[in-house]
Motif scaffolding. Structure first.
Motif, PDB file in Angstrom:
ATOM      1  N   ALA A  59      -5.495 -28.831  14.173  1.00  0.00           N
ATOM      2  CA  ALA A  59      -6.204 -27.630  14.614  1.00  0.00           C
ATOM      3  C   ALA A  59      -5.489 -26.973  15.789  1.00  0.00           C
ATOM      4  CB  ALA A  59      -7.644 -27.973  14.980  1.00  0.00           C
ATOM      5  N   HIS A  60      -5.007 -27.785  16.723  1.00  0.00           N
ATOM      6  CA  HIS A  60      -4.292 -27.217  17.873  1.00  0.00           C
ATOM      7  C   HIS A  60      -2.991 -26.560  17.443  1.00  0.00           C
ATOM      8  CE1 HIS A  60      -3.105 -26.598  22.002  1.00  0.00           C
ATOM      9  NE2 HIS A  60      -1.949 -27.180  21.744  1.00  0.00           N
ATOM     10  N   LEU A  61      -2.275 -27.198  16.524  1.00  0.00           N
ATOM     11  CA  LEU A  61      -1.026 -26.613  16.048  1.00  0.00           C
ATOM     12  C   LEU A  61      -1.272 -25.276  15.361  1.00  0.00           C
ATOM     13  CD1 LEU A  61       0.621 -29.871  14.674  1.00  0.00           C
ATOM     14  CD2 LEU A  61       1.290 -28.611  16.731  1.00  0.00           C
ATOM     15  N   LEU A  62      -2.346 -25.190  14.596  1.00  0.00           N
ATOM     16  CA  LEU A  62      -2.687 -23.915  13.969  1.00  0.00           C
ATOM     17  C   LEU A  62      -2.994 -22.845  15.005  1.00  0.00           C
ATOM     18  CD1 LEU A  62      -4.880 -25.009  10.937  1.00  0.00           C
ATOM     19  CD2 LEU A  62      -2.843 -23.554  10.824  1.00  0.00           C
ATOM     20  N   THR A  63      -3.660 -23.257  16.078  1.00  0.00           N
ATOM     21  CA  THR A  63      -4.021 -22.304  17.128  1.00  0.00           C
ATOM     22  C   THR A  63      -2.790 -21.751  17.831  1.00  0.00           C
ATOM     23  OG1 THR A  63      -6.172 -23.353  17.499  1.00  0.00           O
ATOM     24  CG2 THR A  63      -5.285 -22.017  19.291  1.00  0.00           C
ATOM     25  N   VAL A  64      -1.843 -22.626  18.178  1.00  0.00           N
ATOM     26  CA  VAL A  64      -0.730 -22.175  19.024  1.00  0.00           C
ATOM     27  C   VAL A  64       0.456 -21.645  18.215  1.00  0.00           C
ATOM     28  CG1 VAL A  64      -1.410 -23.656  20.934  1.00  0.00           C
ATOM     29  CG2 VAL A  64       0.237 -24.522  19.247  1.00  0.00           C
ATOM     30  N   PHE A  65       0.673 -22.155  17.011  1.00  0.00           N
ATOM     31  CA  PHE A  65       1.796 -21.687  16.200  1.00  0.00           C
ATOM     32  C   PHE A  65       1.369 -20.651  15.157  1.00  0.00           C
ATOM     33  CE2 PHE A  65       3.781 -25.630  17.717  1.00  0.00           C
ATOM     34  CZ  PHE A  65       5.053 -25.174  18.037  1.00  0.00           C
ATOM     35  N   GLY A  66       0.178 -20.815  14.616  1.00  0.00           N
ATOM     36  CA  GLY A  66      -0.264 -19.950  13.536  1.00  0.00           C
ATOM     37  C   GLY A  66       0.367 -20.354  12.219  1.00  0.00           C
ATOM     38  N   PRO A  67      -0.201 -19.936  11.097  1.00  0.00           N
ATOM     39  CA  PRO A  67       0.273 -20.391   9.788  1.00  0.00           C
ATOM     40  C   PRO A  67       1.664 -19.903   9.420  1.00  0.00           C
ATOM     41  CG  PRO A  67      -1.515 -18.805   9.555  1.00  0.00           C
ATOM     42  CD  PRO A  67      -1.437 -19.138  10.993  1.00  0.00           C
ATOM     43  N   GLN A  68       2.194 -18.908  10.091  1.00  0.00           N
ATOM     44  CA  GLN A  68       3.537 -18.416   9.763  1.00  0.00           C
ATOM     45  C   GLN A  68       4.644 -19.224  10.428  1.00  0.00           C
ATOM     46  OE1 GLN A  68       3.911 -16.166   7.380  1.00  0.00           O
ATOM     47  NE2 GLN A  68       1.668 -16.130   7.254  1.00  0.00           N
ATOM     48  N   ARG A  69       4.278 -20.160  11.289  1.00  0.00           N
ATOM     49  CA  ARG A  69       5.300 -20.948  12.000  1.00  0.00           C
ATOM     50  C   ARG A  69       5.049 -22.447  11.853  1.00  0.00           C
ATOM     51  NH1 ARG A  69       4.811 -18.930  17.773  1.00  0.00           N
ATOM     52  NH2 ARG A  69       6.552 -20.348  18.168  1.00  0.00           N
ATOM     53  N   LEU A  70       4.402 -22.826  10.752  1.00  0.00           N
ATOM     54  CA  LEU A  70       4.177 -24.232  10.431  1.00  0.00           C
ATOM     55  C   LEU A  70       4.709 -24.518   9.039  1.00  0.00           C
ATOM     56  CD1 LEU A  70       0.517 -24.673  11.757  1.00  0.00           C
ATOM     57  CD2 LEU A  70       2.600 -25.569  12.822  1.00  0.00           C
ATOM     58  N   LEU A  71       5.271 -25.726   8.840  1.00  0.00           N
ATOM     59  CA  LEU A  71       5.844 -26.103   7.555  1.00  0.00           C
ATOM     60  C   LEU A  71       5.282 -27.447   7.128  1.00  0.00           C
ATOM     61  CD1 LEU A  71       8.288 -25.029   9.606  1.00  0.00           C
ATOM     62  CD2 LEU A  71       9.672 -25.335   7.564  1.00  0.00           C
TER      63      LEU A  71
END
Length: 284
Positions: free
Chosen positions: A221-233
Motif C-alpha cells: 500500500a505504501h509503495l502504491l502511494t509513493v510510486f503510483g501504478p506507473q512506476r511499479l513492476l
C-alpha cells in the motif's frame, strides 16, 4: 487472462557459470533452474520475463545472454560487471551492444561499503550506463537508499529500479517498528525522483515462515502511494520465492492487493511498465 511480463527471475546451474549461491542449506532452490521451470511455475499468461543475474561474475552474464539469444521467453537480461574496474566504462559499452542486455546490477546488498555506488571510481561506469540507456537495478536494503538517492540526483537520465522494494523489514514489523518507519521514510524520499521505479517482488522471502502473507499488505500500500501504478513492476523473484511460497501464490496475492486499481493500472504493473522501463523489443 491478461498477459504478464515477469520483470525479475533467475536462472542458474549448480557449479557452473561462476555459481556461488544458493548454498546447499537452501534445499528448495539448490538445484539447476532453467527457463522451462519458470514456464511450468507460471502457466498460461506469461508473455515473457527479464532474467536477472544471480552471481557477481561476468561468466553468469554471458551465459544468460547466450540463453536469451535462443529462448523467446527471455525478453531481456540484467547482468553484472565490475563497475569499479579501471575499464568498466568500456566494458559497459561493449555489453550494451547486445540487444538483450537491458541493465546491470552490482549486488550492493553484499558489499561491505554501503556507499560503494557513489565512490569516484564507479562514476565512469554509471555515466556509461546512462549514455547507453541501460537500467541500473539496485539490490539494496533500507540503509543503502540515501546513496541511491545521490545516484538518482547525479544521473537524472539513468533509469533506476529498486529490486524487491529494498527488502523491507516485514519479519520484525512488530518487534522493531522503528525499522519499518525508517523504510517508509526512505522509500518516500527515493520515490520523489522521477527516474526511480520499484519492483513489487521478493516480499514473501522477507517474512517469517509463520507470518501471514497479509502482513506484507501495508508495505505494498505504501509503495502504491509513493510510486503510483506507473512506476511499479511485477516480479516473481523465481525461484527464490520458493523459500516462502511460489510463483502463483505471490502473483495471486498481489493481484488481490491491486484489485482496487483500474484495469489499465493493473496492466501497467503486470505488463506495460516492464516493457517501457526495460525497453523490451518485440513486445506488442
Amino acid at each position: 487472462m491478461s498477459p504478464v511480463i515477469d520483470a525479475h527471475f533467475h536462472l542458474w546451474q549448480v557449479g557452473r557459470h561462476g555459481f556461488e549461491w544458493p548454498t546447499p542449506d537452501l534445499t528448495a532452490i539448490y538445484r539447476d533452474f532453467a527457463a522451462s521451470d519458470l514456464r511450468a511455475a507460471a502457466g498460461d499468461g506469461l508473455h515473457g520475463a527479464v532474467a536477472v543475474q544471480s552471481q557477481p561474475l561476468d561468466a553468469d552474464t554471458q551465459w544468460l545472454l547466450s540463453l536469451a539469444e535462443t529462448d523467446p521467453l527471455i525478453l531481456g537480461v540484467v547482468g553484472w560487471t565490475d563497475l569499479s574496474a579501471p575499464d568498466a566504462a568500456t566494458r559497459v559499452a561493449e555489453l550494451a551492444r547486445h540487444p538483450k542486455l537491458k541493465g546491470l546490477r552490482p549486488m550492493l546488498q553484499g558489499l561491505p561499503d554501503d556507499n560503494w555506488i557513489v565512490r569516484p571510481d564507479v562514476a565512469p561506469a554509471l555515466s556509461a550506463m546512462q549514455a547507453a540507456g541501460l537500467v541500473f537495478d539496485a539490490l539494496v536494503f533500507t540503509r543503502h537508499l540515501p546513496a541511491i538517492e545521490t545516484v538518482a540526483q547525479r544521473y537524472p537520465d539513468l533509469r533506476i529500479v529498486i529490486d524487491h522494494a529494498a527488502k523491507p523489514p516485514i519479519a520484525t514489523t512488530e518487534a522493531q517498528p522503528e525499522a519499518t518507519r525508517g523504510w517508509t521514510e526512505a522509500m518516500t524520499a527515493i520515490a520523489r525522483h522521477p527516474n526511480v521505479v520499484c519492483k513489487l517482488s521478493g516480499l514473501f522471502t522477507e517474512m517469517r515462515p509463520d507470518q501471514p502473507f497479509d502482513e506484507a499488505a501495508p508495505y505494498v500500500a505504501h509503495l502504491l502511494t509513493v510510486f503510483g501504478p506507473q512506476r511499479l513492476l511485477f516480479g516473481s523473484d523465481w525461484p527464490v520465492v520458493r523459500l516462502n511460497g511460489d510463483w502463483q501464490k505471490w502473483k495471486h496475492w498481489l493481484e488481490d492487493q491491486l484489485n482496487p486499481l483500474t484495469s489499465p493500472e493493473r496492466q501497467a504493473i503486470f505488463f506495460t511498465n516492464a516493457k517501457r522501463i526495460y525497453d523490451l523489443q518485440g513486445v506488442p
